[in-house]
Design a protein around this motif. Structure first.
Motif, PDB file in Angstrom:
ATOM      1  N   VAL A 173       1.038  -1.321   0.352  1.00  0.00           N
ATOM      2  CA  VAL A 173       0.004   0.066   0.033  1.00  0.00           C
ATOM      3  C   VAL A 173       0.984   1.481   0.164  1.00  0.00           C
ATOM      4  CG1 VAL A 173      -1.425   1.267   1.127  1.00  0.00           C
ATOM      5  CG2 VAL A 173      -1.901  -1.165   1.375  1.00  0.00           C
ATOM      6  N   LEU A 174       0.835   1.776  -0.639  1.00  0.00           N
ATOM      7  CA  LEU A 174       1.114   3.929  -1.165  1.00  0.00           C
ATOM      8  C   LEU A 174      -0.026   4.370  -0.441  1.00  0.00           C
ATOM      9  CD1 LEU A 174       3.903   5.424  -1.790  1.00  0.00           C
ATOM     10  CD2 LEU A 174       3.090   5.355  -4.481  1.00  0.00           C
ATOM     11  N   VAL A 175       0.460   5.648   0.377  1.00  0.00           N
ATOM     12  CA  VAL A 175      -0.238   6.386   1.127  1.00  0.00           C
ATOM     13  C   VAL A 175       0.893   7.495   0.939  1.00  0.00           C
ATOM     14  CG1 VAL A 175      -1.075   7.183   3.015  1.00  0.00           C
ATOM     15  CG2 VAL A 175      -1.077   4.720   2.928  1.00  0.00           C
ATOM     16  N   GLY A 181       2.796  16.438   1.700  1.00  0.00           N
ATOM     17  CA  GLY A 181       1.500  15.633   2.557  1.00  0.00           C
ATOM     18  C   GLY A 181       0.242  15.643   2.298  1.00  0.00           C
ATOM     19  N   ALA A 182      -0.224  15.108   3.909  1.00  0.00           N
ATOM     20  CA  ALA A 182      -2.068  15.370   4.216  1.00  0.00           C
ATOM     21  C   ALA A 182      -2.299  14.703   6.270  1.00  0.00           C
ATOM     22  CB  ALA A 182      -3.004  14.791   3.035  1.00  0.00           C
ATOM     23  N   SER A 183      -2.901  15.808   6.287  1.00  0.00           N
ATOM     24  CA  SER A 183      -2.267  14.942   7.638  1.00  0.00           C
ATOM     25  C   SER A 183      -3.885  14.007   8.676  1.00  0.00           C
ATOM     26  CB  SER A 183      -3.030  16.364   8.593  1.00  0.00           C
ATOM     27  OG  SER A 183      -1.663  17.338   8.628  1.00  0.00           O
ATOM     28  N   VAL A 184      -4.486  14.352   7.591  1.00  0.00           N
ATOM     29  CA  VAL A 184      -6.159  13.350   7.446  1.00  0.00           C
ATOM     30  C   VAL A 184      -5.093  11.862   6.728  1.00  0.00           C
ATOM     31  CG1 VAL A 184      -6.893  13.824   5.105  1.00  0.00           C
ATOM     32  CG2 VAL A 184      -8.134  13.437   6.933  1.00  0.00           C
ATOM     33  N   LEU A 185      -4.429  11.911   6.293  1.00  0.00           N
ATOM     34  CA  LEU A 185      -3.884  10.397   5.894  1.00  0.00           C
ATOM     35  C   LEU A 185      -3.060   9.588   6.799  1.00  0.00           C
ATOM     36  CD1 LEU A 185      -3.366  10.725   2.306  1.00  0.00           C
ATOM     37  CD2 LEU A 185      -5.005  10.363   3.033  1.00  0.00           C
ATOM     38  N   HIS A 208       4.169   4.857   3.298  1.00  0.00           N
ATOM     39  CA  HIS A 208       3.478   6.513   3.835  1.00  0.00           C
ATOM     40  C   HIS A 208       4.324   7.225   3.653  1.00  0.00           C
ATOM     41  CE1 HIS A 208       0.161   7.761   6.019  1.00  0.00           C
ATOM     42  NE2 HIS A 208       0.656   9.143   5.918  1.00  0.00           N
ATOM     43  N   GLN A 209       3.863   8.698   3.048  1.00  0.00           N
ATOM     44  CA  GLN A 209       4.713   9.598   2.792  1.00  0.00           C
ATOM     45  C   GLN A 209       3.729  10.995   3.787  1.00  0.00           C
ATOM     46  OE1 GLN A 209       3.357  12.618  -0.287  1.00  0.00           O
ATOM     47  NE2 GLN A 209       4.530  14.111   1.043  1.00  0.00           N
ATOM     48  N   ALA A 210       4.477  11.591   4.814  1.00  0.00           N
ATOM     49  CA  ALA A 210       4.002  12.479   5.314  1.00  0.00           C
ATOM     50  C   ALA A 210       4.035  13.673   5.623  1.00  0.00           C
ATOM     51  CB  ALA A 210       3.975  11.671   6.669  1.00  0.00           C
ATOM     52  N   ARG A 211       3.736  14.504   6.452  1.00  0.00           N
ATOM     53  CA  ARG A 211       4.331  16.128   6.939  1.00  0.00           C
ATOM     54  C   ARG A 211       5.221  15.459   7.883  1.00  0.00           C
ATOM     55  NH1 ARG A 211       1.471  20.642   5.670  1.00  0.00           N
ATOM     56  NH2 ARG A 211      -0.502  20.327   4.535  1.00  0.00           N
ATOM     57  N   ALA A 229       5.516  -0.746   7.824  1.00  0.00           N
ATOM     58  CA  ALA A 229       5.285   0.559   7.610  1.00  0.00           C
ATOM     59  C   ALA A 229       6.679   1.256   7.465  1.00  0.00           C
ATOM     60  CB  ALA A 229       4.612   1.611   8.194  1.00  0.00           C
ATOM     61  N   GLU A 230       6.797   1.957   6.446  1.00  0.00           N
ATOM     62  CA  GLU A 230       8.487   2.800   5.891  1.00  0.00           C
ATOM     63  C   GLU A 230       7.359   4.444   5.761  1.00  0.00           C
ATOM     64  OE1 GLU A 230      10.464   1.606   3.629  1.00  0.00           O
ATOM     65  OE2 GLU A 230      10.918  -0.004   3.966  1.00  0.00           O
ATOM     66  N   LEU A 231       8.068   4.938   6.524  1.00  0.00           N
ATOM     67  CA  LEU A 231       7.501   6.261   6.646  1.00  0.00           C
ATOM     68  C   LEU A 231       8.558   7.529   6.396  1.00  0.00           C
ATOM     69  CD1 LEU A 231       5.849   4.785   8.931  1.00  0.00           C
ATOM     70  CD2 LEU A 231       4.637   7.687   8.963  1.00  0.00           C
TER      71      LEU A 231
END
Length: 365
Positions: A173-175, A181-185, A208-211, A229-231
């Motif tokens: 899964v790619l997020v 990025g997107a905080s809601v995700l 997961h790409q995150a802020r 998971a890798e962030l």
């Protein structure tokens, strides 16, 4: 900036000289315009909720226009191409004044404010969707559906098969919430994946790409739920991440949709509700109607709803691969060459020459 960079690369390959004109914000994207002559000009920002700043924005815009006209005296462009947003406006206004052929490219399914402002004056309008809202019918004669150019590395994925998904194999899964990025995700996805049946949850491998402000909390959530998971705050190898993904969870920005449909990857899309004219919801419609994506409004995007949609897609490998094919069916893989053809047609004598005999000409993106 991604479609502009793709066009610059294609025009350069065809023997033309290309320059980028933008404001300071537009040149911050690493790796997109390597080797391209770049000019930073002022461009005012007109914020609807802050009309007190409009006078200053007009002055900056006019100063940028004057600087662009001075630049044109030495660069002498054959065409000027705008990609929306206020950074494109000074260069376009200068082109109108100097009677230089112009075109605009609209990445979204809703014509943006700046493109609406100049649509009546440009020579050509390139669109990315068969239906583009807020595009006047009277301009149909100069409107051309080309699609949204993507990077060559993403386009190359079109020739690769959908990654093999065995019944008990790893489910990747790619997020991604796009470049910001997107905080809601980050808040919803870890808990939503945790609600999946244990035998499905154990198979997950998440990128997961995150802020930066969300990454630690999201990492802790995944760890608490024992989900691999890798962030990261930035994914420099996005084409390769996309190549191995079985499912993408993300926003519905223009570049995201273009890459998903170019590569043929099914998705769960959560449009950004604050996007101008709600254009991300419009962007998602074509891919969703084709069966390549499921769209969840942000207000309805809960852990329970995500888990429900994940099970509908992920528990049936055949259905997931079918969705991948449907996503690919609405891709437009010739977008960059079609857009380059359109730009060349603005300078008709150049367009009639065979590629091998064309003399290098200049264009602004």
């Amino acid at each position: 900036m991604v479609p502009a960079a793709a066009l610059a690369q294609e025009l350069t390959r065809r023997g033309h000289r290309v320059a980028l004109v933008s404001d300071a914000r537009g040149v911050r994207f690493p790796g997109l315009f390597e080797g391209v002559q770049t000019h930073v000009l002022p461009a005012g920002r007109f914020q609807v909720k802050r009309p007190q700043g409009w006078a200053s924005a007009v002055r900056e815009m006019w100063r940028g226009r004057a600087m662009a006209r001075e630049l044109y005296r030495t660069f002498r462009p054959a065409a000027v191409v705008g990609f929306g947003g206020y950074p494109a406006l000074p260069a376009l206004l200068a082109a109108f004044a100097d009677k230089i052929p112009t075109a605009v490219h609209e990445q979204n399914a809703v014509l943006g404010r700046v493109n609406r402002l100049v649509a009546g004056k440009v020579h050509a309008i390139a669109t990315s969707y068969a239906e583009t809202q807020r595009l006047p019918a009277r301009l149909a004669g100069k409107t051309h559906l080309v699609g949204n150019p993507v990077r060559e590395a993403v386009l190359a994925l079109r020739a690769r098969p959908y990654p093999l998904l065995e019944e008990d194999g790893i489910f990747r899964v790619l997020v991604t919430g796009g470049s910001q990025g997107a905080s809601v995700l980050s808040k919803v996805v870890p808990d939503g994946l945790a609600m999946l049946p244990p035998n499905f949850r154990r198979r997950l491998q998440v990128t997961h790409q995150a802020r930066i402000e969300d990454i630690d909390a999201a990492r802790a959530q995944y760890a608490e739920h024992h989900i691999a998971a890798e962030l990261a705050t930035y994914l420099p190898d996005m084409p390769e991440q996309l190549a191995w993904a079985h499912l993408v969870i993300g926003r519905a920005g223009a570049s995201t949709i273009a890459e998903l449909t170019a590569a043929g990857r099914p998705a769960i899309l959560v449009p950004l509700p604050s996007a101008t004219d709600d254009h991300q919801t419009a962007n998602a419609r074509e891919m969703t109607a084709a069966g390549g994506a499921r769209t969840i409004a942000q207000g309805a995007f809960t852990a329970v709803e995500l888990a429900k949609q994940m099970q509908k897609l992920g528990l049936d490998p055949e259905a997931l691969e079918n969705a991948a094919g449907r996503a690919k069916s609405v891709g437009r893989p010739t977008a960059v060459s079609d857009l380059a053809d359109l730009v060349e047609s603005l300078d008709a004598p150049l367009a009639r020459l065979p590629v091998a005999t064309r003399q290098p000409r200049e264009a602004f993106a």
